[in-house]
Scaffold this active site. Structure first.
Site, PDB file in Angstrom:
ATOM      1  N   CYS A 222     -31.130  -9.045 -22.004  1.00 39.77           N
ATOM      2  CA  CYS A 222     -32.428  -8.837 -22.665  1.00 39.77           C
ATOM      3  C   CYS A 222     -32.819 -10.048 -23.516  1.00 39.77           C
ATOM      4  O   CYS A 222     -33.988 -10.219 -23.840  1.00 39.77           O
ATOM      5  CB  CYS A 222     -32.407  -7.560 -23.499  1.00 39.77           C
ATOM      6  SG  CYS A 222     -31.124  -7.529 -24.759  1.00 39.77           S
TER       7      CYS A 222
ATOM      8  N   GLN B 204     -38.158  -2.820 -23.727  1.00 37.87           N
ATOM      9  CA  GLN B 204     -37.248  -3.708 -22.994  1.00 37.87           C
ATOM     10  C   GLN B 204     -36.709  -3.020 -21.739  1.00 37.87           C
ATOM     11  O   GLN B 204     -36.702  -3.614 -20.661  1.00 37.87           O
ATOM     12  CB  GLN B 204     -36.090  -4.141 -23.908  1.00 37.87           C
ATOM     13  CG  GLN B 204     -35.087  -5.049 -23.228  1.00 37.87           C
ATOM     14  CD  GLN B 204     -35.627  -6.446 -22.947  1.00 37.87           C
ATOM     15  OE1 GLN B 204     -36.110  -7.110 -23.835  1.00 37.87           O
ATOM     16  NE2 GLN B 204     -35.540  -6.896 -21.696  1.00 37.87           N
TER      17      GLN B 204
ATOM     18  N   HIS C  76     -34.782   0.569 -27.774  1.00 37.83           N
ATOM     19  CA  HIS C  76     -35.665  -0.554 -27.417  1.00 37.83           C
ATOM     20  C   HIS C  76     -36.376  -0.172 -26.106  1.00 37.83           C
ATOM     21  O   HIS C  76     -36.094  -0.733 -25.038  1.00 37.83           O
ATOM     22  CB  HIS C  76     -34.850  -1.844 -27.277  1.00 37.83           C
ATOM     23  CG  HIS C  76     -35.672  -3.102 -27.311  1.00 37.83           C
ATOM     24  ND1 HIS C  76     -37.050  -3.100 -27.436  1.00 37.83           N
ATOM     25  CD2 HIS C  76     -35.316  -4.413 -27.220  1.00 37.83           C
ATOM     26  CE1 HIS C  76     -37.481  -4.362 -27.439  1.00 37.83           C
ATOM     27  NE2 HIS C  76     -36.455  -5.162 -27.306  1.00 37.83           N
TER      28      HIS C  76
ATOM     29  N   ASP D 219     -26.068  -7.481 -23.661  1.00 39.21           N
ATOM     30  CA  ASP D 219     -26.883  -7.681 -24.868  1.00 39.21           C
ATOM     31  C   ASP D 219     -25.951  -8.304 -25.915  1.00 39.21           C
ATOM     32  O   ASP D 219     -24.728  -8.315 -25.736  1.00 39.21           O
ATOM     33  CB  ASP D 219     -27.396  -6.299 -25.339  1.00 39.21           C
ATOM     34  CG  ASP D 219     -28.251  -6.358 -26.600  1.00 39.21           C
ATOM     35  OD1 ASP D 219     -28.717  -7.454 -26.971  1.00 39.21           O
ATOM     36  OD2 ASP D 219     -28.455  -5.284 -27.225  1.00 39.21           O
TER      37      ASP D 219
ATOM     38  N   ARG E 159     -41.745  -9.051 -19.594  1.00 40.09           N
ATOM     39  CA  ARG E 159     -42.101  -8.343 -20.825  1.00 40.09           C
ATOM     40  C   ARG E 159     -43.629  -8.320 -20.952  1.00 40.09           C
ATOM     41  O   ARG E 159     -44.213  -7.300 -21.335  1.00 40.09           O
ATOM     42  CB  ARG E 159     -41.499  -9.031 -22.072  1.00 40.09           C
ATOM     43  CG  ARG E 159     -39.971  -9.046 -22.161  1.00 40.09           C
ATOM     44  CD  ARG E 159     -39.346  -7.678 -22.298  1.00 40.09           C
ATOM     45  NE  ARG E 159     -39.880  -6.876 -23.364  1.00 40.09           N
ATOM     46  CZ  ARG E 159     -39.522  -6.947 -24.651  1.00 40.09           C
ATOM     47  NH1 ARG E 159     -38.596  -7.802 -25.026  1.00 40.09           N
ATOM     48  NH2 ARG E 159     -40.064  -6.146 -25.554  1.00 40.09           N
TER      49      ARG E 159
ATOM     50  N   ARG F 209     -41.542  -3.067 -35.191  1.00 43.03           N
ATOM     51  CA  ARG F 209     -40.122  -3.413 -35.038  1.00 43.03           C
ATOM     52  C   ARG F 209     -39.475  -3.231 -36.390  1.00 43.03           C
ATOM     53  O   ARG F 209     -39.869  -3.870 -37.373  1.00 43.03           O
ATOM     54  CB  ARG F 209     -39.958  -4.845 -34.530  1.00 43.03           C
ATOM     55  CG  ARG F 209     -38.515  -5.307 -34.573  1.00 43.03           C
ATOM     56  CD  ARG F 209     -38.273  -6.601 -33.830  1.00 43.03           C
ATOM     57  NE  ARG F 209     -38.298  -6.391 -32.394  1.00 43.03           N
ATOM     58  CZ  ARG F 209     -37.699  -7.193 -31.507  1.00 43.03           C
ATOM     59  NH1 ARG F 209     -37.025  -8.247 -31.912  1.00 43.03           N
ATOM     60  NH2 ARG F 209     -37.770  -6.936 -30.215  1.00 43.03           N
TER      61      ARG F 209
HETATM   62  N1  NVA Z   1     -29.413  -5.112 -29.676  1.00 45.01           N
HETATM   63  C1  NVA Z   1     -30.208  -6.269 -29.999  1.00 45.01           C
HETATM   64  C2  NVA Z   1     -31.398  -6.365 -29.096  1.00 45.01           C
HETATM   65  C3  NVA Z   1     -32.207  -7.632 -29.261  1.00 45.01           C
HETATM   66  C4  NVA Z   1     -33.405  -7.662 -28.378  1.00 45.01           C
HETATM   67  C5  NVA Z   1     -30.651  -6.187 -31.457  1.00 45.01           C
HETATM   68  O1  NVA Z   1     -31.007  -5.096 -31.912  1.00 45.01           O
HETATM   69  O2  NVA Z   1     -30.615  -7.206 -32.146  1.00 45.01           O
HETATM   70  N1   CP Z   2     -35.413  -8.954 -25.958  1.00 45.81           N
HETATM   71  C1   CP Z   2     -36.179  -9.002 -27.071  1.00 45.81           C
HETATM   72  O1   CP Z   2     -36.681  -7.982 -27.550  1.00 45.81           O
HETATM   73  O2   CP Z   2     -36.356 -10.237 -27.571  1.00 45.81           O
HETATM   74  P1   CP Z   2     -36.981 -10.585 -28.993  1.00 45.81           P
HETATM   75  O3   CP Z   2     -36.021 -10.084 -30.031  1.00 45.81           O
HETATM   76  O4   CP Z   2     -37.109 -12.077 -28.988  1.00 45.81           O
HETATM   77  O5   CP Z   2     -38.318  -9.903 -29.116  1.00 45.81           O
END
Ligand code: NVA
Ligand code: CP
Length: 298
Positions: free
Chosen positions: A257, A131, A128, A217, A285, A101
């Site tokens: 999400c 997800q 992502h 989101d 998930r 990540r």
């Molecule tokens: N668009 C959000 C998704 C979180 C799961 C982010 O990147 O923070």
């Molecule tokens: N939706 C998602 O990826 O959640 P986290 O950021 O908690 O992993």
């Protein structure tokens, strides 16, 4: 050995393989016939916060017979500037797979190239994929095939979530509508590359009309905190609430999400009214990560 770096590069048949396997992993939790990660150690290298992705991968890896090694990117030399190529070559010689990540999509791609171990994108600024695979699995579990259905994304149409949805739409033949203000609409180049039936509009009611699912989101993605005030101002109004849900199909699903910010991208009452769907989506998930891991090592 396979990588999951982007849904753009995931063949349609592989989407189907992962979705089919997720269903089996969900049904057989606690009694899986195979342990595809037996004897393996998978590294999770995270430069951003995570609840769902981290927990679902750590639990999933263990339930498939492997060990999970969580590495906060700031605790390893990567955080002090060691190049991603070198980090990848080290981890590639010790671990059997990596889940990353981070910010730049190019970093997961470079890691995959240099590590030579299966590499999974656990969220970048661009995509992502894990997800959206879960979201499609959850939709199909509740409503049957997503083919020809209408999925409406509401909010920041330029962040990682809608981009992964865009790449999925053409592969699985559903209509994707993205309701977002001009400043937060997806890049035209991505839309062109992806193809498929994707409608981008500022007209939120029109986008919600007759939809099979409303999806949202956060307005402020990780890494965009400095823009929070501006984003909240521009995105204000692009919210899932009771009035919007009324425009969708009668049995429309509402998904998020997570994490959710009540009163921003979704109001509290709508969130609670659809909490069962949203937390089934979160639980899924785990089942989908197992399907992704199993696919990556096969
Ligand atoms: N668009 C959000 C998704 C979180 C799961 C982010 O990147 O923070
Ligand atoms: N939706 C998602 O990826 O959640 P986290 O950021 O908690 O992993």
């Amino acid at each position: 050995m396979k990588h999951l770096l982007s849904l753009e590069k995931l063949p349609r048949a592989d989407f189907e393989t992962i979705l089919r396997a997720a269903k089996i992993f969900k049904r057989t939790r606690g009694a899986h016939k195979t342990q595809p990660l037996k004897g393996q150690t998978w590294a999770l290298m995270f430069s951003k916060s995570s609840t769902r992705t981290r927990v679902s991968f750590e639990v999933g890896i263990r339930e498939l017979g492997g060990n999970a090694l969580f590495l906060n990117a700031n605790d390893i030399q990567l955080g002090r500037g060691e190049p991603i190529q070198d980090t990848a070559r080290v981890i590639g010689r010790m671990a059997h797979g990596a889940i990353i990540r981070t910010f730049a999509q190019s970093d997961v791609e470079t890691f995959a190239e240099f590590s030579k171990i299966p590499t999974i994108n656990a969220l970048t600024d661009d995509e992502h994929p894990c997800q959206v695979l879960t979201d499609i699995f959850t939709f199909e579990e509740m409503r049957g095939s997503i083919k020809n259905k209408i999925i409406t994304f509401v909010g920041d149409g330029a962040c990682n979530m809608p981009v992964s949805w865009i790449f999925a739409a053409a592969k699985l033949n559903f209509e994707l509508r993205i309701a977002a203000p001009k400043a937060f609409q997806p890049d035209a180049k991505i839309l062109k590359r992806a193809g498929g039936k994707v409608i981008v509009t500022e007209d939120l009611p029109a986008a919600a009309k007759g939809a099979d699912m409303l999806y949202t989101d956060v307005w402020v993605s990780m890494g965009k905190e400095a823009e929070a005030a501006k984003r909240i101002k521009i995105l204000g109004g692009y919210q899932i609430n009771a009035a919007l849900v009324k425009l969708a199909k009668k049995d429309a699903l509402v998904m998020h999400c997570l994490p959710a910010y009540r009163g921003k991208e979704i109001d509290a009452a709508t969130f609670e009214a659809h909490a069962d769907t949203i937390f089934t989506q979160a639980e899924n998930r785990l089942h989908t990560q197992k399907a992704i891991l199993n696919w990556a090592v096969s």
